[in-house]
Design a protein around this motif. Structure first.
Motif, mmCIF file in Angstrom:
data_model
loop_
_atom_site.group_PDB
_atom_site.id
_atom_site.type_symbol
_atom_site.label_atom_id
_atom_site.label_comp_id
_atom_site.label_asym_id
_atom_site.label_seq_id
_atom_site.Cartn_x
_atom_site.Cartn_y
_atom_site.Cartn_z
ATOM 1 N N LEU A 1 1.037 -1.133 0.403
ATOM 2 C CA LEU A 1 -0.649 0.246 -0.103
ATOM 3 C C LEU A 1 0.915 1.201 0.128
ATOM 4 O O LEU A 1 2.139 1.050 0.116
ATOM 5 C CB LEU A 1 -0.851 -0.401 1.743
ATOM 6 N N PRO A 2 0.532 2.217 -0.128
ATOM 7 C CA PRO A 2 1.326 4.318 0.256
ATOM 8 C C PRO A 2 1.933 3.570 1.320
ATOM 9 O O PRO A 2 3.413 4.047 0.693
ATOM 10 C CB PRO A 2 0.115 4.567 -0.685
ATOM 11 N N ASP A 3 1.494 3.134 1.871
ATOM 12 C CA ASP A 3 1.697 3.662 3.462
ATOM 13 C C ASP A 3 2.175 2.386 4.097
ATOM 14 O O ASP A 3 2.959 2.096 5.340
ATOM 15 C CB ASP A 3 1.409 4.435 4.095
ATOM 16 N N ARG A 4 2.349 1.706 3.082
ATOM 17 C CA ARG A 4 3.139 -0.010 3.906
ATOM 18 C C ARG A 4 2.689 -1.471 3.461
ATOM 19 O O ARG A 4 1.881 -1.164 2.277
ATOM 20 C CB ARG A 4 2.260 -0.159 5.818
ATOM 21 N N THR A 5 3.145 -2.695 3.997
ATOM 22 C CA THR A 5 2.691 -3.199 3.119
ATOM 23 C C THR A 5 1.908 -4.372 4.110
ATOM 24 O O THR A 5 2.174 -4.337 5.417
ATOM 25 C CB THR A 5 3.921 -4.463 3.019
ATOM 26 N N GLY A 6 1.045 -4.435 3.802
ATOM 27 C CA GLY A 6 -0.347 -5.044 4.489
ATOM 28 C C GLY A 6 -0.379 -7.378 3.798
ATOM 29 O O GLY A 6 0.037 -7.226 2.440
ATOM 30 N N ILE A 7 -0.902 -7.731 5.501
ATOM 31 C CA ILE A 7 -1.161 -8.779 5.109
ATOM 32 C C ILE A 7 -2.830 -9.491 5.222
ATOM 33 O O ILE A 7 -3.351 -8.898 5.753
ATOM 34 C CB ILE A 7 -0.698 -10.263 6.075
ATOM 35 N N PHE A 8 -3.631 -9.391 4.214
ATOM 36 C CA PHE A 8 -5.010 -8.617 3.577
ATOM 37 C C PHE A 8 -5.434 -11.099 3.616
ATOM 38 O O PHE A 8 -4.722 -11.412 2.500
ATOM 39 C CB PHE A 8 -5.028 -8.476 2.862
ATOM 40 N N GLU A 9 -6.589 -11.315 4.132
ATOM 41 C CA GLU A 9 -7.215 -12.516 3.879
ATOM 42 C C GLU A 9 -8.771 -11.553 3.354
ATOM 43 O O GLU A 9 -9.476 -10.683 3.996
ATOM 44 C CB GLU A 9 -8.213 -12.842 5.518
ATOM 45 N N ALA A 10 -9.653 -12.469 2.006
ATOM 46 C CA ALA A 10 -10.458 -12.029 1.365
ATOM 47 C C ALA A 10 -11.354 -13.274 1.392
ATOM 48 O O ALA A 10 -10.659 -14.600 1.122
ATOM 49 C CB ALA A 10 -10.039 -12.051 -0.021
ATOM 50 N N ARG A 11 -12.672 -13.605 1.628
ATOM 51 C CA ARG A 11 -14.099 -14.262 1.974
ATOM 52 C C ARG A 11 -14.229 -13.876 1.260
ATOM 53 O O ARG A 11 -14.919 -13.147 0.620
ATOM 54 C CB ARG A 11 -14.176 -14.111 2.958
ATOM 55 N N ILE A 12 -14.643 -14.749 -0.328
ATOM 56 C CA ILE A 12 -15.560 -14.525 -1.019
ATOM 57 C C ILE A 12 -17.039 -14.970 -1.350
ATOM 58 O O ILE A 12 -16.126 -16.930 -1.102
ATOM 59 C CB ILE A 12 -14.509 -14.694 -2.792
ATOM 60 N N VAL A 13 -17.847 -15.140 -1.283
ATOM 61 C CA VAL A 13 -19.158 -16.135 -2.064
ATOM 62 C C VAL A 13 -20.042 -14.852 -3.332
ATOM 63 O O VAL A 13 -19.551 -13.989 -3.803
ATOM 64 C CB VAL A 13 -19.352 -15.578 -0.683
ATOM 65 N N LEU A 14 -20.219 -16.206 -4.102
ATOM 66 C CA LEU A 14 -21.108 -15.783 -4.561
ATOM 67 C C LEU A 14 -22.371 -15.234 -4.066
ATOM 68 O O LEU A 14 -23.187 -15.405 -3.023
ATOM 69 C CB LEU A 14 -21.900 -16.985 -5.342
ATOM 70 N N CYS A 15 -22.338 -13.906 -5.161
ATOM 71 C CA CYS A 15 -24.120 -13.151 -4.372
ATOM 72 C C CYS A 15 -25.475 -13.181 -6.205
ATOM 73 O O CYS A 15 -24.196 -12.683 -6.995
ATOM 74 C CB CYS A 15 -22.894 -11.776 -4.298
ATOM 75 N N GLY A 16 -25.724 -13.898 -5.743
ATOM 76 C CA GLY A 16 -26.734 -13.921 -6.824
ATOM 77 C C GLY A 16 -25.721 -14.783 -8.346
ATOM 78 O O GLY A 16 -25.411 -15.636 -7.187
#
Length: 195
Positions: free
Chosen positions: A127-142
């Motif tokens: 990111l512009p100010d740091r490096t981050g670790i992210f978790e994405a939870r993905i679901v079908l929506c429709g």
């Protein structure tokens, strides 16, 4: 029935059928209007509840189509977005995310579509100010959209790593001690640590 409609007349009604038809018409119109107002109230209540839930969540949320194009997003703090919302909407994730991240997310989109179950992917992002670790939870929506909820897990992962390092350090110390090691609790009990 939602209510009662009556007719008061000072003189006898000459055409009872016409009066009944007119009352039936007014009753059905009134009923439809009352039901419409109830539906509007329920919709307003549902929208207020959804807005409250969104305000309470610290996570980022995105709605994407099957190709990975951002259709909508929510960020409690707009600075948490990789780019401003206006630059995000309508763009494909492949245009904004590093290739390895977009490939991992695309794979999880397919998994969510094929299994009908939530799919999770963890990735790191500069990111512009740091490096981050992210978790994405993905679901079908429709039928043709996905909802992804993104949580910043940077601090959690760092804490877990620090705890692991501390545990390894303590194990190395106990492995090098030549004598038996005991731990005493506040109640005066003691426990021997195995070697």
């Amino acid at each position: 029935p939602l209510g009662l409609i009556g007719v008061l007349s000072r003189s006898p009604l000459n055409d009872v059928r016409a009066t009944e038809a007119m009352l039936q018409y007014f009753a059905s119109r009134s009923s439809a209007e009352i039901m419409r107002r109830h539906a509007e109230d329920a919709l307003r209540e549902s929208e207020a509840k959804n807005k409250a839930i969104l305000r309470a969540l610290p996570d980022l949320m995105f709605i994407m189509d099957r190709d990975g194009t951002y259709l909508d997003c929510y960020a409690k703090n707009p600075r948490d977005l990789l780019v401003p919302r206006e630059q995000l909407l309508g763009k494909n994730m492949r245009e904004l995310l590093p290739p390895e991240v977009s490939a991992a997310v695309a794979e999880k989109l397919q998994e969510a579509a094929s299994t009908g179950e939530p799919a999770t992917v963890e990735y790191s992002l500069v990111l512009p100010d740091r490096t981050g670790i992210f978790e994405a939870r993905i679901v079908l929506c429709g039928d043709d959209k996905y909802l992804s909820v993104i949580r910043d897990v940077t601090e959690t992962r760092r804490t877990t790593l620090e705890l692991k390092k501390t545990h390894q350090f303590i194990e190395r110390i106990t492995d090098t001690l030549p004598s038996i090691l005991f731990i005493y609790d506040r109640g005066g009990g003691r426990r021997r640590l195995p070697r």
